[in-house]
Design an enzyme around this catalytic site. Structure first.
Site, PDB file in Angstrom:
ATOM      1  N   HIS A  37       0.871  -1.308   0.077  1.00 57.29           N
ATOM      2  CA  HIS A  37      -0.140  -0.091   0.014  1.00 57.29           C
ATOM      3  C   HIS A  37       1.052   1.319   0.039  1.00 57.29           C
ATOM      4  O   HIS A  37       0.631   2.281  -0.550  1.00 57.29           O
ATOM      5  CB  HIS A  37      -0.829   0.062   1.206  1.00 57.29           C
ATOM      6  N   SER A 186      -2.488  -8.223   3.552  1.00 61.08           N
ATOM      7  CA  SER A 186      -3.019  -8.272   4.942  1.00 61.08           C
ATOM      8  C   SER A 186      -3.247  -9.402   5.635  1.00 61.08           C
ATOM      9  O   SER A 186      -3.470  -9.623   6.846  1.00 61.08           O
ATOM     10  CB  SER A 186      -4.325  -7.473   4.920  1.00 61.08           C
ATOM     11  N   ARG A 187      -3.382 -10.659   4.792  1.00 63.19           N
ATOM     12  CA  ARG A 187      -3.726 -11.767   5.307  1.00 63.19           C
ATOM     13  C   ARG A 187      -2.614 -12.614   6.057  1.00 63.19           C
ATOM     14  O   ARG A 187      -2.713 -13.433   6.526  1.00 63.19           O
ATOM     15  CB  ARG A 187      -4.551 -12.526   4.266  1.00 63.19           C
TER      16      ARG A 187
END
Ligand code: PAF
Length: 281
Positions: A37, A186-187
């Site tokens: 990100h 994110s996982r």
């Protein structure tokens, strides 16, 4: 950096910037920021006068058995990270404004959603396309930034932009990886220590395919078997799909005759990871 929830307030800021001929960049996110990100934010900051990062965990793109409630949320951390990249506005819309209970409109992108993530996660891309269309409509960015890690998502959004005549440029930035090759996601934080070690198999398999193609292998059936047998060496890895596809239609191909995308989704224990690489040219 401003942090604002209200749609109206954000729109008023953007109207006055547009009047001053400032260019606006949008980085759509669901938060839980990682280097992937931040790389999008930094590029947006280099290319646009004003950068909006939207942070909205979109309930429409999670299936009933998926991890919407478990999805990591930490606004204080995300705020600090976004600010460190120099973005101008972190927009955190309220769920009831973006997805009101009487929402009656959705956006369905046909064909490129039929296979792969679209087949395994019914309704997922309708949720993504509906929200992304709303974000584009509200922010009206000059450039919108997405990561290549979600390859099928980028294809779906490119089609959405074309079909609905959104007047913006789409930039797709390369996947950012950990030093051992695992694509940032994110996982990843849900992986156990053993799972984390096993998860490098996705990148190893992608690299193996790339090397075989570089050496001249063109038969996708053979390449697929090679990739799958490498992944299967990890006892905790369970393959959802491994597919060599046309980079725009996402239809499977038999031969590597030009630029081809290798897509994969693999479950490591209970954590489902996706990754991809371009092979051929
Ligand atoms: O890639 C994501 O984080 C999401 O799918 C997006 C594009 C922000 C839409 O909710």
């Amino acid at each position: 950096m401003k942090v604002i929830s209200s749609i109206r307030t954000v729109q008023n800021i953007l109207i006055s910037l547009r009047n001053k001929r400032k260019t606006i960049g949008l980085v759509p996110t669901m938060g839980a920021f990682h280097e992937g990100h931040l790389a999008l934010m930094r590029t947006a900051k280099q290319e646009c006068d004003f950068v909006v990062v939207s942070l909205f965990v979109n309930p429409l793109q999670f299936g009933p058995s998926e991890d919407f409630n478990r999805y990591p949320r930490d606004l204080a951390r995300d705020r600090t990270l976004a600010k460190s990249t120099g973005v101008d506005l972190l927009w955190t819309p309220d769920a009831h404004d973006i997805v009101p209970p009487d929402l009656a409109t959705s956006v369905d992108v046909a064909r490129v959603t039929d296979r792969w993530e679209g087949a395994v996660r019914p309704g997922h891309f309708r949720g993504v396309a509906t929200i992304v269309a709303k974000l584009f409509q509200i922010i009206k960015p000059d450039i919108a930034y997405f990561g290549q890690k979600d390859y099928q998502q980028t294809v779906v959004i490119r089609q959405l932009i074309r079909d609905l005549h959104f007047d913006l440029k789409m930039r797709v930035m390369p996947t950012v990886r950990e030093t051992d090759g695992l694509a940032m996601s994110s996982r990843n934080q849900f992986l156990s220590p053993e799972g984390r070690a096993a998860a490098t198999v996705l990148y190893r398999a992608l690299q193996h395919a790339q090397q075989l193609v570089k050496k001249g292998e063109r038969h996708c059936h053979y390449l697929q078997k090679e990739v799958e047998s490498l992944i299967k060496k990890e006892p905790v890895a369970k393959i959802d799909y491994v597919a060599f596809c046309h980079p725009e239609t996402l239809e499977p191909v038999d031969q590597i005759l030009g630029k081809t995308v290798l897509l994969m989704a693999v479950k490591i224990g209970s954590v489902r990871l996706i990754d991809n690489v371009i092979v051929g040219r």
